[in-house]
Design a protein around this motif. Structure first.
Motif, PDB file in Angstrom:
ATOM      1  N   ASN A  25      -1.543  -5.312  20.190  1.00 42.96           N
ATOM      2  CA  ASN A  25      -2.975  -5.076  20.395  1.00 42.96           C
ATOM      3  C   ASN A  25      -3.545  -4.254  19.240  1.00 42.96           C
ATOM      4  OD1 ASN A  25      -5.484  -5.051  22.093  1.00 42.96           O
ATOM      5  ND2 ASN A  25      -5.106  -2.857  21.905  1.00 42.96           N
ATOM      6  N   SER A  26      -2.852  -3.192  18.844  1.00 38.09           N
ATOM      7  CA  SER A  26      -3.329  -2.354  17.735  1.00 38.09           C
ATOM      8  C   SER A  26      -3.474  -3.170  16.467  1.00 38.09           C
ATOM      9  CB  SER A  26      -2.382  -1.174  17.503  1.00 38.09           C
ATOM     10  OG  SER A  26      -2.448  -0.268  18.575  1.00 38.09           O
ATOM     11  N   LEU A  27      -2.507  -4.005  16.195  1.00 38.81           N
ATOM     12  CA  LEU A  27      -2.568  -4.834  14.995  1.00 38.81           C
ATOM     13  C   LEU A  27      -3.740  -5.810  15.072  1.00 38.81           C
ATOM     14  CD1 LEU A  27      -1.350  -5.579  12.289  1.00 38.81           C
ATOM     15  CD2 LEU A  27       0.260  -7.075  13.488  1.00 38.81           C
ATOM     16  N   LYS A  28      -3.943  -6.430  16.222  1.00 37.35           N
ATOM     17  CA  LYS A  28      -5.051  -7.376  16.391  1.00 37.35           C
ATOM     18  C   LYS A  28      -6.399  -6.677  16.187  1.00 37.35           C
ATOM     19  CE  LYS A  28      -7.315 -10.210  19.876  1.00 37.35           C
ATOM     20  NZ  LYS A  28      -7.411 -10.492  21.282  1.00 37.35           N
ATOM     21  N   VAL A  29      -6.598  -5.528  16.823  1.00 43.83           N
ATOM     22  CA  VAL A  29      -7.858  -4.778  16.704  1.00 43.83           C
ATOM     23  C   VAL A  29      -8.065  -4.326  15.263  1.00 43.83           C
ATOM     24  CG1 VAL A  29      -9.026  -2.633  17.387  1.00 43.83           C
ATOM     25  CG2 VAL A  29      -7.873  -4.046  19.122  1.00 43.83           C
ATOM     26  N   ALA A  30      -7.016  -3.787  14.643  1.00 45.06           N
ATOM     27  CA  ALA A  30      -7.144  -3.293  13.269  1.00 45.06           C
ATOM     28  C   ALA A  30      -7.408  -4.422  12.281  1.00 45.06           C
ATOM     29  CB  ALA A  30      -5.886  -2.519  12.869  1.00 45.06           C
ATOM     30  N   ARG A  31      -6.750  -5.557  12.454  1.00 48.31           N
ATOM     31  CA  ARG A  31      -6.982  -6.683  11.529  1.00 48.31           C
ATOM     32  C   ARG A  31      -8.414  -7.197  11.648  1.00 48.31           C
ATOM     33  NH1 ARG A  31      -1.766 -10.398  10.659  1.00 48.31           N
ATOM     34  NH2 ARG A  31      -3.052 -11.017   8.911  1.00 48.31           N
ATOM     35  N   GLN A  32      -8.930  -7.284  12.859  1.00 44.52           N
ATOM     36  CA  GLN A  32     -10.325  -7.685  13.031  1.00 44.52           C
ATOM     37  C   GLN A  32     -11.248  -6.655  12.379  1.00 44.52           C
ATOM     38  OE1 GLN A  32     -11.894  -7.633  17.037  1.00 44.52           O
ATOM     39  NE2 GLN A  32     -13.427  -9.168  16.515  1.00 44.52           N
ATOM     40  N   GLY A  33     -10.959  -5.371  12.611  1.00 44.67           N
ATOM     41  CA  GLY A  33     -11.750  -4.317  11.985  1.00 44.67           C
ATOM     42  C   GLY A  33     -11.681  -4.376  10.473  1.00 44.67           C
ATOM     43  N   PHE A  34     -10.504  -4.680   9.942  1.00 43.49           N
ATOM     44  CA  PHE A  34     -10.353  -4.763   8.486  1.00 43.49           C
ATOM     45  C   PHE A  34     -11.156  -5.929   7.919  1.00 43.49           C
ATOM     46  CE2 PHE A  34      -8.106  -5.784   4.508  1.00 43.49           C
ATOM     47  CZ  PHE A  34      -8.217  -4.555   3.876  1.00 43.49           C
ATOM     48  N   GLU A  35     -11.224  -7.030   8.638  1.00 38.94           N
ATOM     49  CA  GLU A  35     -12.068  -8.155   8.192  1.00 38.94           C
ATOM     50  C   GLU A  35     -13.532  -7.722   8.104  1.00 38.94           C
ATOM     51  OE1 GLU A  35     -11.583 -11.821  10.382  1.00 38.94           O
ATOM     52  OE2 GLU A  35      -9.411 -11.527  10.452  1.00 38.94           O
ATOM     53  N   HIS A  36     -14.005  -6.991   9.107  1.00 43.04           N
ATOM     54  CA  HIS A  36     -15.383  -6.491   9.094  1.00 43.04           C
ATOM     55  C   HIS A  36     -15.581  -5.469   7.971  1.00 43.04           C
ATOM     56  CE1 HIS A  36     -16.130  -8.705  12.694  1.00 43.04           C
ATOM     57  NE2 HIS A  36     -15.493  -7.878  13.502  1.00 43.04           N
ATOM     58  N   PHE A  37     -14.578  -4.632   7.753  1.00 41.31           N
ATOM     59  CA  PHE A  37     -14.598  -3.631   6.684  1.00 41.31           C
ATOM     60  C   PHE A  37     -14.707  -4.327   5.321  1.00 41.31           C
ATOM     61  CE2 PHE A  37     -11.965  -1.158   3.660  1.00 41.31           C
ATOM     62  CZ  PHE A  37     -12.614   0.076   3.681  1.00 41.31           C
ATOM     63  N   THR A  38     -13.901  -5.353   5.122  1.00 38.14           N
ATOM     64  CA  THR A  38     -13.925  -6.119   3.872  1.00 38.14           C
ATOM     65  C   THR A  38     -15.297  -6.741   3.641  1.00 38.14           C
ATOM     66  OG1 THR A  38     -11.559  -6.579   4.053  1.00 38.14           O
ATOM     67  CG2 THR A  38     -12.827  -8.042   2.639  1.00 38.14           C
ATOM     68  N   GLN A  39     -15.879  -7.317   4.700  1.00 42.52           N
ATOM     69  CA  GLN A  39     -17.221  -7.905   4.595  1.00 42.52           C
ATOM     70  C   GLN A  39     -18.260  -6.838   4.275  1.00 42.52           C
ATOM     71  OE1 GLN A  39     -16.542 -11.170   3.989  1.00 42.52           O
ATOM     72  NE2 GLN A  39     -18.549 -11.376   4.890  1.00 42.52           N
ATOM     73  N   GLY A  40     -18.125  -5.671   4.878  1.00 44.12           N
ATOM     74  CA  GLY A  40     -19.049  -4.579   4.588  1.00 44.12           C
ATOM     75  C   GLY A  40     -18.995  -4.164   3.134  1.00 44.12           C
ATOM     76  N   LEU A  41     -17.786  -4.062   2.593  1.00 46.49           N
ATOM     77  CA  LEU A  41     -17.640  -3.705   1.179  1.00 46.49           C
ATOM     78  C   LEU A  41     -18.251  -4.763   0.269  1.00 46.49           C
ATOM     79  CD1 LEU A  41     -14.009  -2.278   1.056  1.00 46.49           C
ATOM     80  CD2 LEU A  41     -16.145  -0.997   0.752  1.00 46.49           C
ATOM     81  N   ALA A  42     -18.078  -6.018   0.629  1.00 49.05           N
ATOM     82  CA  ALA A  42     -18.574  -7.114  -0.212  1.00 49.05           C
ATOM     83  C   ALA A  42     -20.086  -7.288  -0.120  1.00 49.05           C
ATOM     84  CB  ALA A  42     -17.874  -8.426   0.164  1.00 49.05           C
TER      85      ALA A  42
END
Length: 134
Positions: free
Chosen positions: A7-24
């Motif tokens: 669950n932690s990995l799933k939540v963090a990976r989704q968050g990281f995708e949003h983080f990456t989009q925010g940076l871009a």
């Protein structure tokens, strides 16, 4: 891998995708939506150096990041590691910081509480200008 780790990995990976989009793109709302209200983050330098608390403070920080990189930041994920509640993403990124070319190696750590990200810590290296001190 335990159910909590998955669950932690799933939540963090989704968050990281949003983080990456925010940076871009400078669009942070999807990332902010996955944060807890009492979200804490630690940043190593500049205006937000040290521990910061609250989702609104996070909003200020990520808006500041976007203003510092008006063309966005492109990142390439190198690897990630995880345990029951924390996922660390290592990547390299590049863009234009305050009008100067920027390249860096970065690690961000997401702490996961249930289905939200409750903590963030950032560490960066020395592939180029690497601070938001301005």
């Amino acid at each position: 891998m335990t159910e909590n780790s998955e669950n932690s990995l799933k939540v963090a990976r989704q968050g990281f995708e949003h983080f990456t989009q925010g940076l871009a793109t400078g669009e942070w709302q999807a990332f902010l939506d996955v944060l807890t209200e009492d979200f804490t983050f630690w940043f190593p330098t500049g205006k937000f150096q040290g521990l910061n608390v609250g989702k609104e403070r996070a909003r200020e920080f990520f808006q500041y990041v976007s203003a510092s990189f008006p063309g966005g930041i492109i990142l390439t994920l190198d690897r990630f590691t995880s345990n029951e509640t924390t996922v660390v993403f290592e990547f390299h990124d590049e863009g234009v910081l305050f009008g100067l070319p920027y390249k860096n190696r970065v690690a961000v750590s997401f702490d996961v509480c249930g289905n939200k990200i409750c903590g963030y810590r950032e560490y960066f290296g020395s592939d180029g200008k690497s601070s938001l001190d301005n």
